[in-house]
Design an enzyme around this catalytic site. Structure first.
Site, PDB file in Angstrom:
ATOM      1  N   LYS A 163       0.827  -1.196   0.000  1.00 11.13           N
ATOM      2  CA  LYS A 163       0.000   0.000   0.000  1.00 11.13           C
ATOM      3  C   LYS A 163       0.868   1.256   0.000  1.00 11.13           C
ATOM      4  O   LYS A 163       1.911   1.303   0.657  1.00 11.13           O
ATOM      5  CB  LYS A 163      -0.897  -0.021   1.238  1.00 11.13           C
ATOM      6  N   ILE A 211      -6.469   8.669   3.034  1.00 11.25           N
ATOM      7  CA  ILE A 211      -6.516   7.241   3.409  1.00 11.25           C
ATOM      8  C   ILE A 211      -7.782   6.943   4.224  1.00 11.25           C
ATOM      9  O   ILE A 211      -7.780   6.069   5.089  1.00 11.25           O
ATOM     10  CB  ILE A 211      -5.256   6.793   4.198  1.00 11.25           C
ATOM     11  N   SER A 236      -9.652   1.668   2.363  1.00  5.45           N
ATOM     12  CA  SER A 236      -8.661   2.452   1.669  1.00  5.45           C
ATOM     13  C   SER A 236      -7.619   1.616   0.939  1.00  5.45           C
ATOM     14  O   SER A 236      -6.807   2.160   0.180  1.00  5.45           O
ATOM     15  CB  SER A 236      -7.967   3.385   2.663  1.00  5.45           C
ATOM     16  N   ILE A 257      -8.538   1.055   9.806  1.00  2.85           N
ATOM     17  CA  ILE A 257      -8.999   1.813  10.965  1.00  2.85           C
ATOM     18  C   ILE A 257     -10.509   2.028  10.912  1.00  2.85           C
ATOM     19  O   ILE A 257     -11.093   2.601  11.824  1.00  2.85           O
ATOM     20  CB  ILE A 257      -8.249   3.164  11.069  1.00  2.85           C
ATOM     21  N   GLY A 258     -11.131   1.526   9.837  1.00  2.00           N
ATOM     22  CA  GLY A 258     -12.582   1.640   9.706  1.00  2.00           C
ATOM     23  C   GLY A 258     -13.140   0.618   8.730  1.00  2.00           C
ATOM     24  O   GLY A 258     -14.332   0.610   8.444  1.00  2.00           O
ATOM     25  N   GLY A 259     -12.248  -0.229   8.195  1.00  2.00           N
ATOM     26  CA  GLY A 259     -12.666  -1.222   7.210  1.00  2.00           C
ATOM     27  C   GLY A 259     -11.737  -1.289   6.026  1.00  2.00           C
ATOM     28  O   GLY A 259     -12.052  -1.914   5.005  1.00  2.00           O
ATOM     29  N   SER A 260     -10.558  -0.692   6.123  1.00  2.00           N
ATOM     30  CA  SER A 260      -9.698  -0.484   4.953  1.00  2.00           C
ATOM     31  C   SER A 260      -9.004  -1.723   4.422  1.00  2.00           C
ATOM     32  O   SER A 260      -8.511  -1.728   3.303  1.00  2.00           O
ATOM     33  CB  SER A 260      -8.648   0.591   5.261  1.00  2.00           C
TER      34      SER A 260
END
Length: 570
Positions: A163, A211, A236, A257-260
């Site tokens: 990434k 991101i 992301s 951090i939220g579904g990335s």
């Protein structure tokens, strides 16, 4: 990487002067002339490194199919051996084949680098591509094996995609804004461990602005879903997901951090593992830090094609004892898929909806399929997992992402004239404009910990070992509509580990499926239903997510091993 003009999936294509073009389907916002000139220079520099013999045929470029997963084979660019290497092996079997000298590391690096640049031309999944460097590294590995009869390590010759924001020596890293783009002088901790284990790096992959989107759209372009280019590949870590779905990578690295990790893995039908926070090394991932981590810790993990590749990746990292260099890490010994079998029957709770948003019909179909398969076996006790205050958790986490306020984002954009993308506006809308005082950050921490304790008691009351539920409210989204992160961000808020896995279910043609119940649970649910009615999600894969308690990562993998055959997992 000179871009084509904006187009639909069937519109004519405008080829750049260099002859190298990258498929795009929806326009990007425009920045200042200075910003646009800077981006054009970056894209031209990328394009200059691509040999013309690796350009996809003009006939495919001008009239691409909706599903582009067959383009690498149809392009005629790859040899039969290169097709074999990229289509028939996972990371574990590739490492074995190289160690047994079935393939050279050079042959493997060449095959994946070539396939990656083909994938990029139809999905816009890369930010950098360095085939020559990869082949040079592979030659050194082949020489070592020939000279010593031994591999460098368990990843000897295995190509790994990275990434964009993760520092890799000699390559660009960025925190999702043009002004943060710099060339790294050395590897971050994780990349150093992977390199020492024998990995070959050959490309860096696209992420969104800041991101912080569930769609990877940035100054480089918009990452397209290989199964339906009118849909998003997620974010992301969307570049990784699209590349893996195109078999242009066998093993990639994401952050979450939220579904990335889990969102794009679900959108593109691959495996993704979000570890409990700070179990796996992240030192120097973002050298200047990320304010969200004051209250929501980021996680990292592999994205790949098989469960055993997730297991291998994690074992390699933890065997290196990264906690000795980074005391933030929790030194949990890794047993993974080979750990003790869970107690029988394994107690599985099915999270059919979160009480706020009912998943769209193909997701419900996948949940019902998985549940019915597991209910047939006496090895599993299947129950329904009751939702717990998802709306509260999502509201809290959205605010916690931006303790430095909206002006922090605006400051980055102003430095270069970069435009604010629609999904950036969406994700910061609940944040205060100005930075929170220390008391405000503390209040968020107190509320977070209160919620976590309440939810831990709720989990105990449900009497389950693991929970299986949706990855997202629907299949891969149409572009610029990845709004509702409920089914991934909730688990970040409570910091539980999760693995996303494929199912045989795919979204059907528009109009073929409808909701079982016409009554929305909330305004957000009503919005999700509207998106379903408008959208065409044909061909999108449907994944599910399995979750365990915080620090129960080994137990999570033991549960995966237990359900592997019943759920047809690879």
């Amino acid at each position: 990487m000179s871009q084509t003009t904006t187009r639909s999936a069937t519109a004519p294509i405008t080829v750049s002067p260099s002859g190298f073009h990258v498929l795009q389907t929806v326009p990007l916002p425009k920045g200042t002339p200075e910003y646009e000139a800077a981006i054009a220079s970056i894209l031209a520099e990328f394009a200059a490194k691509v040999p013309k013999e690796l350009y996809i045929p003009e006939a495919i470029a001008e009239n691409p199919p909706k599903n582009v997963t067959g383009v690498p084979r149809e392009s005629g660019i790859l040899t039969e051996q290169e097709l074999d290497i990229t289509e028939k092996y996972d990371a574990v079997s590739l490492a074995e084949a190289i160690a047994n000298r079935k393939f050279t590391a050079v042959a493997v690096a060449t095959a994946f680098a070539k396939r990656a640049i083909i994938a990029h031309q139809v999905t816009c999944c890369l930010t950098e591509w360095f085939m020559d460097e990869a082949i040079e590294r592979a030659k050194a590995l082949d020489d070592h094996l020939e000279r010593t009869g031994k591999t460098v390590g368990p990843l000897h010759g295995v190509p790994i995609s990275v990434k964009e924001h993760m520092p890799l020596a000699g390559h660009y890293t960025a925190a999702g804004y043009l002004d943060t783009r710099v060339k790294s002088e050395k590897d971050c901790q994780m990349m150093a461990i992977l390199r020492a284990a024998g990995a070959v790096f050959y490309c860096k992959t696209a992420q969104p602005q800041g991101i912080m989107h569930l769609e990877s759209v940035s100054q480089y372009g918009r990452v397209l879903n290989p199964y339906n280019i009118n849909l998003s590949a997620g974010g992301s870590t969307g570049g990784e997901a699209a590349l893996l779905a195109m078999r242009g990578s066998v093993l990639g690295v994401g952050t979450d951090i939220g579904g990335s990790v889990r969102g794009p893995a679900g959108f593109c039908g691959i495996y993704g593992y979000k570890a409990t926070s700070y179990m796996l090394p992240q030192k120097d991932f973002l050298p200047n830090g990320f304010a969200a981590e004051l209250n929501v810790l980021c996680s990292t993990g592999p994205m790949c094609l098989t469960m055993r590749d997730m297991d291998l990746f994690t074992k390699v990292l933890l065997d290196a004892k990264p906690h000795l260099s980074d005391p933030r890490l929790i030194p949990l010994p890794w047993t993974g898929l080979s750990g003790p079998k869970p107690a029988s029957p394994l107690k599985i709770g099915f999270y059919m909806n979160d009480g706020s948003i009912v998943p769209q019909p193909p997701v419900m179909r996948a949940l019902e399929w998985a549940r019915s398969q597991l209910e047939k076996s006496s090895n599993f006790k299947v129950t329904t997992f009751a939702p717990y205050q998802a709306a509260r958790a999502i509201q809290n986490i959205r605010k916690a992402y931006w303790p430095d306020g909206q002006q922090a984002v605006e400051s980055h954009l102003k430095k270069t004239g970069e435009p604010m993308f629609p999904l950036t506006k969406w994700i910061i809308r609940d944040a205060q404009y100005d930075e929170l005082p220390a008391s405000g950050v503390l209040a968020q921490r107190v509320e977070r910990d209160r919620f976590r304790c309440e939810f831990a008691e709720h989990w105990t009351g449900q009497d389950v070992d693991v929970v299986i539920g949706p990855v997202y409210v629907g299949p891969a989204t149409e572009h610029d509509t990845a709004f509702h992160w409920n089914y991934t961000a909730f688990w970040n808020y409570v910091d539980y580990p999760g693995v996303v896995f494929p199912t045989p279910v795919k979204a059907g043609k528009k109009g073929e499926e409808s909701y079982a119940d016409d009554t929305p649970l909330s305004k957000e649910d009503e919005h999700v239903r509207e998106l379903w009615q408008k959208g065409d999600f044909e061909g999108a894969p449907i994944n599910l997510q399995i979750v365990a308690r915080k620090y129960y990562d080994n137990e999570l993998f033991s549960a995966l091993a237990a359900v592997k055959d019943v759920l047809q997992l690879a």
